[in-house]
Design an enzyme around this catalytic site. Sequence first.
Site, mmCIF file in Angstrom:
data_model
loop_
_atom_site.group_PDB
_atom_site.id
_atom_site.type_symbol
_atom_site.label_atom_id
_atom_site.label_comp_id
_atom_site.label_asym_id
_atom_site.label_seq_id
_atom_site.Cartn_x
_atom_site.Cartn_y
_atom_site.Cartn_z
ATOM 1 N N SER A 81 1.039 -1.194 -0.109
ATOM 2 C CA SER A 81 -0.083 0.014 0.028
ATOM 3 C C SER A 81 0.936 1.218 0.100
ATOM 4 O O SER A 81 1.579 1.335 0.878
ATOM 5 C CB SER A 81 -0.959 -0.129 1.248
ATOM 6 N N SER A 82 0.730 2.066 -1.152
ATOM 7 C CA SER A 82 1.787 3.133 -1.106
ATOM 8 C C SER A 82 1.560 4.066 0.022
ATOM 9 O O SER A 82 0.521 4.302 0.734
ATOM 10 C CB SER A 82 1.447 3.813 -2.444
ATOM 11 N N GLN A 83 2.559 5.055 0.134
ATOM 12 C CA GLN A 83 2.632 6.175 1.204
ATOM 13 C C GLN A 83 1.288 7.119 0.825
ATOM 14 O O GLN A 83 1.181 7.500 -0.347
ATOM 15 C CB GLN A 83 3.952 6.832 1.241
#
Length: 379
Positions: A81-83
């Site tokens: 899950s990206s920043q």
Amino acid sequence: MTEGAALRARLVDLLREDGGLTRDDLARAFATVPRELFLADGFHAHDTGLLRPGDEGFLAGAYRNDALVTKFDDGRPVSSSSQPSLMALMIEELGVTAGMRVLEIGAGTGYNAALMSALGAEVTSVDVQPDVAARAAAALRATGVTGARVLVGDGYLGWPGGAPYDRVMVTVGVTGISPHWLAQLVPGGQIVAPVAHAGNNPVLRVWTRPAEGRAEPGWPAQAEIWAGGVCGAGFMAAGGPLGAGYPWAHPAPVRTPDWATPAPAEPARWDRALSGLRYHDLWFAVGTWDSRATSAPFDGGTGCVLLDETRAGGAAIRADGAILAAGGQGATYASDAGILVDRWADLGMPGIERWRATLVLAGDPREPVYVPRTWSLAG
């Protein structure tokens, strides 16, 4: 207010302070979409082991402004899950609004698709990993999202069945832009993608404009493809044609922790070290000017280096402008690195967003990608 709602509100405040989140509708999306439900199988943060739902620290960890790894393959992270601050910046850069059709390459957990769906967009997310796609689809169902779907497929091919798209969002590190994505865009559509550059994957915005008399194989005549920098970033790298090399590419990043033992060659240029984003501005500029630039570990972290032919030496650039040298040619490489840093400073320390490039076809001729050829400063 529940704990989750309070953590979401705090995340929104943090993203606004960070500067990447400016739109009220996107702020409402971050405040209402429950990120923890997209992490049902747990996650690894950079300073924790695996945290699962119910574990102490799980909920708070889910709302940190961090990338959260959700899958490993032979010890290598392959899905995450990206920043959130990067998600916000990329969504705003694309200008995603209600009624748009968005093609997302790389489903991750489904959280990014849910945020765009909350804005009123219709999202088609494609992922090559069936288990990742299944988990993302299940999370979207569990949270009641109806404006996004997840499909298993080769991201290089896009998803022609849902075309045309107003926007393409790429959430995996790629060598270049697939002609299929461009062919599936509406006229005037745009792409944001993390494209390999000097050992990193800075986010680029890609668009087209008419060019009289010009044509490229795999793309209609009368079109010219441009890219502009958005921000520094690091993403997991794609395989296949989306990860293909080309003759003028930078060296591959050095992954081993014992790249070299560099020694000081030039002192610090600035009293205060550059922030992370500003250091990436410098790194990007060095990469536009020198094809030897890449990423390697030094000083307990990872940064920009000019790599020699042995891949065991060269010069490293610190965030304070100091230069380190390693290997038999270290002095020469350090001198070159110092000249590049001074050049950037003399130009007023331009940010990534100032750079522009035309894109040309490269990679596998059977499955080519568009890659930046020559960079120049705009404005």
